[in-house]
Design a protein around this motif. Structure first.
Motif, PDB file in Angstrom:
ATOM      1  N   MET B 138       0.732  -1.255  -0.028  1.00 26.32           N
ATOM      2  CA  MET B 138      -0.023  -0.137  -0.110  1.00 26.32           C
ATOM      3  C   MET B 138       0.940   1.580  -0.068  1.00 26.32           C
ATOM      4  O   MET B 138       0.419   2.379  -0.197  1.00 26.32           O
ATOM      5  CB  MET B 138      -1.016   0.096   1.186  1.00 26.32           C
ATOM      6  CG  MET B 138      -2.063  -1.057   1.213  1.00 26.32           C
ATOM      7  SD  MET B 138      -3.085  -0.717  -0.130  1.00 26.32           S
ATOM      8  CE  MET B 138      -4.217   1.010   0.494  1.00 26.32           C
ATOM      9  N   GLU B 139       2.234   1.300   0.125  1.00 28.85           N
ATOM     10  CA  GLU B 139       3.038   2.261   0.416  1.00 28.85           C
ATOM     11  C   GLU B 139       2.838   3.353  -0.839  1.00 28.85           C
ATOM     12  O   GLU B 139       2.645   4.481  -0.548  1.00 28.85           O
ATOM     13  CB  GLU B 139       4.452   1.904   0.463  1.00 28.85           C
ATOM     14  CG  GLU B 139       4.928   2.073   1.871  1.00 28.85           C
ATOM     15  CD  GLU B 139       5.947   1.343   2.037  1.00 28.85           C
ATOM     16  OE1 GLU B 139       7.000   1.121   1.555  1.00 28.85           O
ATOM     17  OE2 GLU B 139       6.155   0.838   3.482  1.00 28.85           O
ATOM     18  N   PRO B 140       2.980   2.671  -2.158  1.00 30.72           N
ATOM     19  CA  PRO B 140       3.053   3.956  -3.113  1.00 30.72           C
ATOM     20  C   PRO B 140       1.704   4.830  -3.151  1.00 30.72           C
ATOM     21  O   PRO B 140       1.648   5.968  -3.514  1.00 30.72           O
ATOM     22  CB  PRO B 140       2.814   2.881  -4.279  1.00 30.72           C
ATOM     23  CG  PRO B 140       3.264   1.657  -4.071  1.00 30.72           C
ATOM     24  CD  PRO B 140       3.142   1.401  -2.554  1.00 30.72           C
ATOM     25  N   VAL B 141       0.417   4.246  -2.579  1.00 23.86           N
ATOM     26  CA  VAL B 141      -0.855   5.173  -2.602  1.00 23.86           C
ATOM     27  C   VAL B 141      -1.281   5.338  -1.024  1.00 23.86           C
ATOM     28  O   VAL B 141      -2.093   5.936  -0.843  1.00 23.86           O
ATOM     29  CB  VAL B 141      -1.903   4.342  -3.106  1.00 23.86           C
ATOM     30  CG1 VAL B 141      -1.628   4.100  -4.673  1.00 23.86           C
ATOM     31  CG2 VAL B 141      -2.140   2.969  -2.457  1.00 23.86           C
ATOM     32  N   SER B 142      -0.194   5.289  -0.267  1.00 25.77           N
ATOM     33  CA  SER B 142      -0.569   5.336   1.295  1.00 25.77           C
ATOM     34  C   SER B 142      -0.900   6.981   1.632  1.00 25.77           C
ATOM     35  O   SER B 142      -1.677   7.069   2.419  1.00 25.77           O
ATOM     36  CB  SER B 142       0.518   4.935   2.447  1.00 25.77           C
ATOM     37  OG  SER B 142       1.605   5.777   1.905  1.00 25.77           O
ATOM     38  N   HIS B 143      -0.620   7.910   0.861  1.00 25.22           N
ATOM     39  CA  HIS B 143      -0.933   9.035   1.203  1.00 25.22           C
ATOM     40  C   HIS B 143      -2.305   9.471   0.603  1.00 25.22           C
ATOM     41  O   HIS B 143      -2.861  10.558   1.125  1.00 25.22           O
ATOM     42  CB  HIS B 143       0.003  10.272   0.372  1.00 25.22           C
ATOM     43  CG  HIS B 143       0.122  10.088  -1.224  1.00 25.22           C
ATOM     44  ND1 HIS B 143       0.641   8.748  -1.824  1.00 25.22           N
ATOM     45  CD2 HIS B 143      -0.445  10.812  -1.960  1.00 25.22           C
ATOM     46  CE1 HIS B 143       0.320   9.164  -3.112  1.00 25.22           C
ATOM     47  NE2 HIS B 143      -0.236  10.236  -3.308  1.00 25.22           N
ATOM     48  N   ILE B 144      -2.766   8.973  -0.357  1.00 27.86           N
ATOM     49  CA  ILE B 144      -4.595   8.843  -0.368  1.00 27.86           C
ATOM     50  C   ILE B 144      -5.084   7.788   0.180  1.00 27.86           C
ATOM     51  O   ILE B 144      -6.363   8.134   0.464  1.00 27.86           O
ATOM     52  CB  ILE B 144      -4.899   8.858  -2.018  1.00 27.86           C
ATOM     53  CG1 ILE B 144      -3.903   8.043  -2.888  1.00 27.86           C
ATOM     54  CG2 ILE B 144      -4.237  10.383  -2.625  1.00 27.86           C
ATOM     55  CD1 ILE B 144      -4.433   7.644  -4.190  1.00 27.86           C
ATOM     56  N   PHE B 145      -4.546   6.499   0.538  1.00 30.22           N
ATOM     57  CA  PHE B 145      -5.634   5.532   0.794  1.00 30.22           C
ATOM     58  C   PHE B 145      -4.538   4.624   1.817  1.00 30.22           C
ATOM     59  O   PHE B 145      -3.784   3.825   1.421  1.00 30.22           O
ATOM     60  CB  PHE B 145      -6.005   4.797  -0.239  1.00 30.22           C
ATOM     61  CG  PHE B 145      -7.083   3.755   0.203  1.00 30.22           C
ATOM     62  CD1 PHE B 145      -7.932   4.012   1.065  1.00 30.22           C
ATOM     63  CD2 PHE B 145      -7.176   2.525  -0.476  1.00 30.22           C
ATOM     64  CE1 PHE B 145      -9.119   3.094   1.263  1.00 30.22           C
ATOM     65  CE2 PHE B 145      -8.063   1.569  -0.086  1.00 30.22           C
ATOM     66  CZ  PHE B 145      -9.224   2.012   0.877  1.00 30.22           C
ATOM     67  N   SER B 146      -4.908   4.721   3.160  1.00 30.04           N
ATOM     68  CA  SER B 146      -3.988   4.014   4.061  1.00 30.04           C
ATOM     69  C   SER B 146      -4.189   2.631   4.407  1.00 30.04           C
ATOM     70  O   SER B 146      -5.372   2.214   3.899  1.00 30.04           O
ATOM     71  CB  SER B 146      -3.878   5.012   5.470  1.00 30.04           C
ATOM     72  OG  SER B 146      -5.183   4.559   6.097  1.00 30.04           O
TER      73      SER B 146
END
Lengths: 262, 300
Positions: B138-146
Motif C-alpha cells: 500500500m506504500e505507493p498510495v498510502s498518502h491517499i488511501f492508508s
C-alpha cells in the motif's frame, strides 16, 4: 379413533363482553369438521383462542400430539401451539408478500428444523442436508397444491386463488395434525370454490390430518364436512351431521330470524 | 486529483463504519419498529472492551495482528451480550406497550450505559493502540488511501456480504424476514419470535462492536461519549437510506461518509455536521421514506 383436539367449556371475555361462552368441541383424527354461524358469532375468536393468540378466560384446550398424552395448551405461545401440531390460515390472506412461493413454504418448515444459530452461521453439512430435505418436502407440498411452477415467484404476484392455496401449503409445511382454515373460500368464485373443496378433501386423504374450518359458503360446508358445529352470540347452539344441522330449528332461527306467528 | 481521491477514500472509510453501525439500527427497526438509541453505546462498549483486551495482550507482548483479531472477537462477544441483555431488560417487557414507551426506554438505556462506562472507566480520552498493520504494497498510495482504511473498507464489505447471504439463504434469515413482515403470522407458523429478535440484536451488536474496534484503532483514541455521535450519524445514515432496508442503510452510510468528507475537505471541517444533517433534511423533504425505503401505504 382418537380426538386430535378436545375443547372443554372454552370461554373468552373481553372486558364485559363474552365473545365465546363455554363452548365444547372435539375433532377426531382425519375428520373434517365445520364451524359455522352468523357474523360476530365468535368463530374467529374461538380459533384465536386455540392457536394461542388469545389466552382463554376459562376452559381447557387439550391437544394430542403423535404419541403422547393430551397436553393442555392454554396460554401457550402461538409458536409452541404450532409445534404441537396445529396450523391455521386466515380470513384475509397473510402471506409473506415479499418472499417467494418456496420461501413462504420453507418458513412453515422452520419449526421442524433443528439447526441452531451456529449451524445457520457456519453452514455445516448437517444443516445443509436438513435444509435440502426441507426444500424438497416443501416442493412436494407445493406440487400437491399445483403451485410447483411458481416456486420463484414473489407471493404478492400470485393470483388470488393461488395465494389462498399457498397459505394452505405454508400451513401444511408445519406438519400439522389439525389444520384450521378460517374462511378458505372467501372471495372465491363458484368454480374456484369447487376446486378448493376437492383440494381440502385430497389434503385430508393424502396427508392424514384432521381439518376444522370456518366457512360461510354452505355448499362447501355441506359437501365437505362430516360434522358441523353452529355458534351464535358466542354460544354453541347445535352440533351434528350436515343433515341434522340443515333441519335444526335453532340454526334456522339464528340464520334467518324467528318466524312470526300470524 | 490526489486530494480528491484522498477525500474519496476517507469518505468511503467513514461510510463503512457508519454502515456497520447503521445496519444494527435498520435491522432492529425492521423487526420490532424500535429506534434502538442504545445502539451507539454498544459500539462504544465494543471499543472499550477491545482496548482492555489489547492492553492486556500488549503487556504480554503478543503480535499486533493477533491482538487485533483477538480483541475484535472478544469485543464482538461482549457487545453481543450487552445487546442481548439490553433487549431483554429494556425492550421486551414493553413489546406491547405504545411505541413511545420503548423509545424512552432506549434513551434511558443509552444514558445509563454512557454513565456506567464513565464511572467504571474514566471521562478522559484514552489512547487506543494502532493495531492495524501497515502493508508494504500500500506504500505507493498510502498518502491517499492508508492500510488502515483498506482494512476497514474490506472488513466492512466482507461483513455486508456475509450478512446479505445470511439473511437471504439461511433459515434464521428467512425467519427474520418473516418476522419483519408479519409478527403474528410468524408466530403462528411456529417461529419463536423472541429468539429471532434476540438474534437480531446479537447480530446488530456484533457489527457495531466490529465498527468500534476498527475506528478506534484507526483514529487512536476513545472515550465514553464516542457512541453518542457515532450513533446519531449512523441513525441518520439509516434514515437517509430508508430505515428498515439493509441495502438502504449501506447506501445512506456511504453517501453520508462522502458528504462529510468532501464538505470537510473543500469547505471547512467546522461544517462537517451541518452538511450531513442538511442532507438528511433534504432527503426527508423530498423522499420521506428514505432513498430505498418503501412509502408506507396505509390500508383503511
Amino acid at each position: 379413533m382418537e380426538n386430535v383436539i378436545q375443547v372443554n367449556g372454552l370461554t373468552m371475555d373481553f372486558g364485559g363482553l363474552r365473545a365465546v361462552d363455554s363452548v365444547d368441541l372435539y375433532v377426531k383424527d382425519k375428520e373434517i369438521v365445520a364451524l359455522i354461524g352468523p357474523n360476530g358469532a365468535g368463530k374467529t375468536t374461538f380459533f384465536n383462542c386455540i392457536t394461542g393468540i388469545y389466552t382463554p378466560t376459562k376452559g381447557d384446550i387439550l391437544v394430542r400430539s403423535t404419541k403422547s398424552q393430551p397436553v393442555r395448551i392454554n396460554g401457550f405461545k402461538p409458536n409452541r401451539v404450532t409445534e404441537r401440531g396445529l396450523a391455521r390460515t386466515f380470513q384475509n390472506i397473510r402471506l409473506f408478500q415479499n418472499m417467494t412461493v418456496l420461501e413462504n413454504a420453507m418458513i412453515g418448515k422452520h419449526c421442524r428444523l433443528n439447526a441452531k444459530i451456529l449451524g445457520a452461521l457456519f453452514r455445516d453439512k448437517k444443516t445443509k442436508a436438513e435444509e435440502l430435505k426441507a426444500a424438497q418436502e416443501c416442493w412436494e407440498i407445493l406440487k400437491k397444491m399445483g403451485l410447483e411452477n411458481q416456486c420463484d415467484e414473489l407471493a404478492c404476484n400470485l393470483p388470488y386463488g393461488d395465494q389462498r392455496k399457498l397459505e394452505i401449503a405454508r400451513a401444511l409445511a408445519t406438519e400439522p395434525r389439525l389444520l384450521l382454515l378460517d374462511e378458505p373460500a372467501a372471495g372465491m368464485n363458484p368454480h374456484e370454490t369447487e376446486e378448493l373443496t376437492h383440494l381440502i378433501r385430497k389434503i385430508r386423504d393424502e396427508e392424514n390430518i384432521a381439518i376444522l374450518l370456518i366457512e360461510h359458503d354452505m355448499k362447501l360446508v355441506m359437501n365437505l364436512s362430516e360434522r358441523i358445529y353452529v355458534m351464535d352470540h358466542g354460544q354453541k347452539i347445535a352440533d351434528g351431521t350436515p343433515m341434522d344441522i340443515r333441519n335444526n330449528p335453532e340454526v334456522i332461527k339464528a340464520y334467518l330470524g324467528e318466524e312470526i306467528d300470524a | 486529483m490526489d486530494y480528491f481521491l484522498e477525500l474519496f477514500f476517507g469518505g468511503l472509510t467513514r461510510g463503512s463504519i457508519y454502515a456497520l453501525i447503521a445496519l444494527g439500527y435498520t435491522m432492529v427497526y425492521g423487526i420490532v419498529q424500535l429506534i434502538n438509541f442504545a445502539h451507539g453505546e454498544i459500539y462504544m462498549i465494543g471499543a472499550f472492551t477491545a482496548l482492555i483486551v489489547a492492553s492486556v495482550l500488549t503487556f504480554y507482548g503478543v503480535n499486533t495482528v493477533a491482538i487485533l483479531i483477538l480483541a475484535s472477537i472478544v469485543a464482538v462477544i461482549y457487545s453481543s451480550a450487552y445487546g442481548f441483555t439490553v433487549e431483554k431488560i429494556a425492550y421486551k417487557p414493553l413489546r406491547n406497550a405504545p411505541r413511545l414507551s420503548p423509545l424512552i426506554s432506549a434513551i434511558g438505556m443509552s444514558i445509563f450505559l454512557q454513565n456506567y462506562v464513565l464511572l467504571a472507566q474514566t471521562s478522559d480520552f484514552l489512547p487506543f493502540p494502532r493495531l492495524i498493520p501497515q502493508f508494504h504494497f500500500m506504500e505507493p498510495v498510502s498518502h491517499i488511501f492508508s492500510s488502515a482504511e483498506l482494512v476497514i473498507v474490506v472488513t466492512t464489505m466482507v461483513a455486508m456480504v456475509l450478512l446479505t447471504l445470511f439473511i437471504k439463504f439461511t433459515n434464521l434469515g428467512k425467519a427474520m424476514r418473516a418476522t419483519a413482515q408479519d409478527k403474528t403470522m410468524a408466530l403462528l407458523i411456529g417461529i419463536d419470535v423472541d429468539r429471532v429478535i434476540s438474534a437480531t440484536f446479537i447480530i446488530g451488536s456484533s457489527l457495531a462492536a466490529l465498527g468500534g474496534v476498527l475506528i478506534a484503532s484507526h483514529i487512536g483514541q476513545i472515550n465514553f461519549y464516542i457512541g453518542f455521535i457515532a450513533g446519531i450519524k449512523a441513525f441518520t445514515a439509516a434514515v437517509l437510506g430508508g430505515i428498515g432496508s439493509i441495502p438502504g442503510a449501506v447506501l445512506g452510510a456511504l453517501i453520508l461518509g462522502w458528504t462529510e468528507s468532501f464538505a470537510t475537505g473543500y469547505v471547512s471541517s467546522d461544517y462537517e455536521d451541518v452538511f450531513a444533517f442538511a442532507l438528511l433534511v433534504l432527503i426527508l423533504i423530498f423522499r420521506p421514506a428514505g432513498l430505498l425505503g418503501k412509502a408506507e401505504t396505509k390500508k383503511v
